[in-house]
Design a protein around this motif. Structure first.
Motif, PDB file in Angstrom:
ATOM      1  N   TYR A   1       0.843  -1.191   0.000  1.00 35.69           N
ATOM      2  CA  TYR A   1       0.000   0.000   0.000  1.00 35.69           C
ATOM      3  C   TYR A   1       0.879   1.242   0.000  1.00 35.69           C
ATOM      4  CZ  TYR A   1      -4.592   2.030   1.167  1.00 35.69           C
ATOM      5  OH  TYR A   1      -5.787   2.688   1.139  1.00 35.69           O
ATOM      6  N   VAL A   2       0.640   2.149  -0.923  1.00 37.21           N
ATOM      7  CA  VAL A   2       1.380   3.413  -0.972  1.00 37.21           C
ATOM      8  C   VAL A   2       0.364   4.552  -0.902  1.00 37.21           C
ATOM      9  CG1 VAL A   2       2.912   4.895  -2.334  1.00 37.21           C
ATOM     10  CG2 VAL A   2       3.207   2.409  -2.400  1.00 37.21           C
ATOM     11  N   VAL A   3       0.556   5.461   0.048  1.00 41.38           N
ATOM     12  CA  VAL A   3      -0.373   6.578   0.203  1.00 41.38           C
ATOM     13  C   VAL A   3       0.163   7.779  -0.573  1.00 41.38           C
ATOM     14  CG1 VAL A   3      -1.497   8.135   1.840  1.00 41.38           C
ATOM     15  CG2 VAL A   3      -1.140   5.748   2.448  1.00 41.38           C
ATOM     16  N   LYS A   4      -0.711   8.387  -1.410  1.00 34.52           N
ATOM     17  CA  LYS A   4      -0.374   9.633  -2.101  1.00 34.52           C
ATOM     18  C   LYS A   4      -0.491  10.787  -1.117  1.00 34.52           C
ATOM     19  CE  LYS A   4      -2.506   8.191  -6.496  1.00 34.52           C
ATOM     20  NZ  LYS A   4      -3.632   8.465  -7.408  1.00 34.52           N
ATOM     21  N   PRO A   5       0.384  11.763  -1.123  1.00 29.29           N
ATOM     22  CA  PRO A   5       1.528  11.895  -2.027  1.00 29.29           C
ATOM     23  C   PRO A   5       2.674  10.984  -1.593  1.00 29.29           C
ATOM     24  CG  PRO A   5       1.559  13.704  -0.462  1.00 29.29           C
ATOM     25  CD  PRO A   5       0.314  12.899  -0.180  1.00 29.29           C
ATOM     26  N   PHE A   6       3.457  10.548  -2.576  1.00 34.22           N
ATOM     27  CA  PHE A   6       4.592   9.673  -2.282  1.00 34.22           C
ATOM     28  C   PHE A   6       5.811  10.202  -3.020  1.00 34.22           C
ATOM     29  CE2 PHE A   6       2.340   8.192  -6.016  1.00 34.22           C
ATOM     30  CZ  PHE A   6       3.346   8.099  -6.939  1.00 34.22           C
ATOM     31  N   ASP A   7       6.996   9.812  -2.528  1.00 34.12           N
ATOM     32  CA  ASP A   7       8.202  10.138  -3.297  1.00 34.12           C
ATOM     33  C   ASP A   7       8.676   8.874  -4.014  1.00 34.12           C
ATOM     34  OD1 ASP A   7       9.626   8.653  -1.383  1.00 34.12           O
ATOM     35  OD2 ASP A   7       9.870  10.430  -0.144  1.00 34.12           O
ATOM     36  N   LYS A   8       9.549   9.070  -4.974  1.00 31.52           N
ATOM     37  CA  LYS A   8      10.003   7.957  -5.811  1.00 31.52           C
ATOM     38  C   LYS A   8      10.623   6.837  -4.979  1.00 31.52           C
ATOM     39  CE  LYS A   8      13.644   8.190  -8.738  1.00 31.52           C
ATOM     40  NZ  LYS A   8      14.432   8.610  -9.902  1.00 31.52           N
ATOM     41  N   GLU A   9      11.408   7.205  -3.964  1.00 31.52           N
ATOM     42  CA  GLU A   9      12.101   6.206  -3.161  1.00 31.52           C
ATOM     43  C   GLU A   9      11.100   5.308  -2.432  1.00 31.52           C
ATOM     44  OE1 GLU A   9      12.922   9.476  -3.261  1.00 31.52           O
ATOM     45  OE2 GLU A   9      14.636   9.089  -4.574  1.00 31.52           O
ATOM     46  N   THR A  10      10.060   5.920  -1.876  1.00 33.33           N
ATOM     47  CA  THR A  10       9.042   5.141  -1.162  1.00 33.33           C
ATOM     48  C   THR A  10       8.352   4.178  -2.111  1.00 33.33           C
ATOM     49  OG1 THR A  10       8.655   6.983   0.348  1.00 33.33           O
ATOM     50  CG2 THR A  10       6.912   5.320   0.217  1.00 33.33           C
ATOM     51  N   LEU A  11       7.976   4.685  -3.289  1.00 30.05           N
ATOM     52  CA  LEU A  11       7.282   3.844  -4.267  1.00 30.05           C
ATOM     53  C   LEU A  11       8.155   2.649  -4.659  1.00 30.05           C
ATOM     54  CD1 LEU A  11       4.940   3.348  -6.273  1.00 30.05           C
ATOM     55  CD2 LEU A  11       6.201   4.737  -7.913  1.00 30.05           C
ATOM     56  N   LEU A  12       9.430   2.922  -5.003  1.00 27.12           N
ATOM     57  CA  LEU A  12      10.289   1.838  -5.478  1.00 27.12           C
ATOM     58  C   LEU A  12      10.606   0.846  -4.372  1.00 27.12           C
ATOM     59  CD1 LEU A  12      12.663   3.868  -7.833  1.00 27.12           C
ATOM     60  CD2 LEU A  12      10.755   2.359  -8.465  1.00 27.12           C
ATOM     61  N   SER A  13      10.708   1.337  -3.146  1.00 24.95           N
ATOM     62  CA  SER A  13      10.962   0.420  -2.032  1.00 24.95           C
ATOM     63  C   SER A  13       9.778  -0.516  -1.823  1.00 24.95           C
ATOM     64  CB  SER A  13      11.294   1.262  -0.798  1.00 24.95           C
ATOM     65  OG  SER A  13      10.595   0.860   0.297  1.00 24.95           O
ATOM     66  N   LYS A  14       8.554   0.007  -1.967  1.00 30.40           N
ATOM     67  CA  LYS A  14       7.365  -0.860  -1.837  1.00 30.40           C
ATOM     68  C   LYS A  14       7.277  -1.841  -3.013  1.00 30.40           C
ATOM     69  CE  LYS A  14       5.420   0.964   1.910  1.00 30.40           C
ATOM     70  NZ  LYS A  14       4.169   1.634   2.103  1.00 30.40           N
ATOM     71  N   VAL A  15       7.627  -1.363  -4.206  1.00 27.99           N
ATOM     72  CA  VAL A  15       7.604  -2.251  -5.379  1.00 27.99           C
ATOM     73  C   VAL A  15       8.592  -3.403  -5.188  1.00 27.99           C
ATOM     74  CG1 VAL A  15       8.257  -2.396  -7.836  1.00 27.99           C
ATOM     75  CG2 VAL A  15       6.797  -0.526  -7.032  1.00 27.99           C
ATOM     76  N   ASN A  16       9.816  -3.057  -4.784  1.00 27.86           N
ATOM     77  CA  ASN A  16      10.833  -4.099  -4.616  1.00 27.86           C
ATOM     78  C   ASN A  16      10.475  -5.077  -3.493  1.00 27.86           C
ATOM     79  OD1 ASN A  16      12.522  -3.307  -6.732  1.00 27.86           O
ATOM     80  ND2 ASN A  16      13.375  -1.643  -5.496  1.00 27.86           N
ATOM     81  N   ALA A  17       9.927  -4.548  -2.394  1.00 26.10           N
ATOM     82  CA  ALA A  17       9.528  -5.418  -1.279  1.00 26.10           C
ATOM     83  C   ALA A  17       8.410  -6.359  -1.723  1.00 26.10           C
ATOM     84  CB  ALA A  17       9.073  -4.572  -0.100  1.00 26.10           C
ATOM     85  N   THR A  18       7.506  -5.860  -2.545  1.00 26.44           N
ATOM     86  CA  THR A  18       6.365  -6.679  -2.995  1.00 26.44           C
ATOM     87  C   THR A  18       6.836  -7.784  -3.933  1.00 26.44           C
ATOM     88  OG1 THR A  18       4.968  -4.727  -2.839  1.00 26.44           O
ATOM     89  CG2 THR A  18       4.077  -6.578  -4.076  1.00 26.44           C
ATOM     90  N   ILE A  19       7.752  -7.451  -4.819  1.00 27.66           N
ATOM     91  CA  ILE A  19       8.266  -8.460  -5.758  1.00 27.66           C
ATOM     92  C   ILE A  19       9.004  -9.566  -4.999  1.00 27.66           C
ATOM     93  CG2 ILE A  19       9.884  -8.879  -7.633  1.00 27.66           C
ATOM     94  CD1 ILE A  19       9.361  -5.967  -8.519  1.00 27.66           C
ATOM     95  N   LYS A  20       9.805  -9.142  -4.029  1.00 28.82           N
ATOM     96  CA  LYS A  20      10.598 -10.126  -3.268  1.00 28.82           C
ATOM     97  C   LYS A  20       9.733 -10.938  -2.319  1.00 28.82           C
ATOM     98  CE  LYS A  20      14.845  -7.444  -3.468  1.00 28.82           C
ATOM     99  NZ  LYS A  20      15.561  -6.334  -2.798  1.00 28.82           N
ATOM    100  N   GLY A  21       8.616 -10.287  -1.857  1.00 23.01           N
ATOM    101  CA  GLY A  21       7.762 -10.880  -0.829  1.00 23.01           C
ATOM    102  C   GLY A  21       7.178 -12.200  -1.222  1.00 23.01           C
TER     103      GLY A  21
END
Lengths: 119, 155
Positions: free
Chosen positions: A99-119
């Motif tokens: 889950y990513v809450v707007k507004p977000f910065d690029k680092e937060t978005l990519l960290s959630k994406v990477n965590a989700t892929i690895k999860g």
């Protein structure tokens, strides 16, 4: 990895897609609502979706994916202004992986994406 | 209008601008608006409602301001208000009201929000959810002015 970005805001889609591209994702499709999202699922391995959209909202889109035998386990990240605890819990209950809450910065978005892929 | 009901919107504007364009907005003295006409050239409006709380919030920008915000958000300039600028106004309004919604939920006042409506044109009229007085909070980012209008009823 093929990624689907679903958001009714074309500029928000571009911000998300540019962030993904900067991290090496180059196979990205986009959709403006859940209906378009369902029509563009072919080969998709990761879904990023907004919640509040016309025609079919993000939560309904997620429920539809989870009902499908093909996409029941596909990783889904919800990117939304709906940041209240009750909404986050509801989204997770219906099968959103992260889950990513707007507004977000690029680092937060990519960290959630990477965590989700690895999860 | 109690300050505790205004703060969530103020916090949400600060957070939206700082995160999306990397600039902290400067806030000026609030005032009560006595007409339906707004000062901006383009405005995003979102209504919200639930049992105990209802209202609407508008973000209204002069052309110069929204073109600057567009450039800061998207990394490239545009010369005039177009569909993408409309889209950014709607999304910023959505982010601000969504951010406030989270704080109101923590105050025990959850609400549902509408999809944003974007209106443009000089001296356009903004119809808020209620006829009660509308609070206007003036802002500037890097010297470019904009306003937030809040119409709110809490039972």
């Amino acid at each position: 990895m093929k990624v689907l970005v679903v958001d009714d805001s074309v500029t928000m889609r571009r911000i998300i897609i540019n962030s993904l591209k900067s991290s090496g994702f180059d196979d990205i499709v986009e959709a403006g609502d859940g209906v378009e999202g369902l029509a563009n699922m072919d080969g998709v391995e990761l879904v990023l979706t907004d919640w509040n959209m016309p025609n079919m909202d993000g939560l309904t889109f997620v429920k539809e994916l989870r009902k499908s035998p093909v996409y029941a386990d596909i990783p889904i990240i919800m990117i939304t202004t709906e940041g209240a605890k009750t909404e986050v819990v509801e989204a997770l209950k219906h099968g959103v992986n992260n889950y990513v809450v707007k507004p977000f910065d690029k680092e937060t978005l990519l960290s959630k994406v990477n965590a989700t892929i690895k999860g | 209008m109690k300050i505790e009901y205004i703060n969530p919107f103020l916090n949400a504007v600060d957070n939206a601008m700082e995160t999306m364009i990397g600039v902290s907005p400067v806030r000026d003295k609030p005032y009560i608006k006595d007409s339906r006409t707004t000062t901006g050239d383009i405005t995003g409006v979102i209504g919200f409602a639930e049992k105990r709380i209802s209202g609407s919030v508008a973000l209204s920008f002069p052309t110069k301001t929204i073109l600057k915000i567009y450039e800061l958000m998207m990394g490239a300039p545009v010369d005039e208000i177009n569909n993408e600028v409309d889209d950014i106004v709607g999304e910023l309004t959505n982010i601000v009201v969504g951010g406030a919604k989270k704080e109101f939920s923590e105050l025990g006042l959850p609400f549902n929000i509408s999809l944003p409506l974007v209106v443009s044109g000089t001296n356009h009229v903004i119809k808020h959810k209620h006829d009660n007085p509308v609070m206007v909070i003036p802002y500037s980012v890097e010297g470019n002015k904009f306003i937030m209008e809040i119409s709110l009823m809490v039972k």
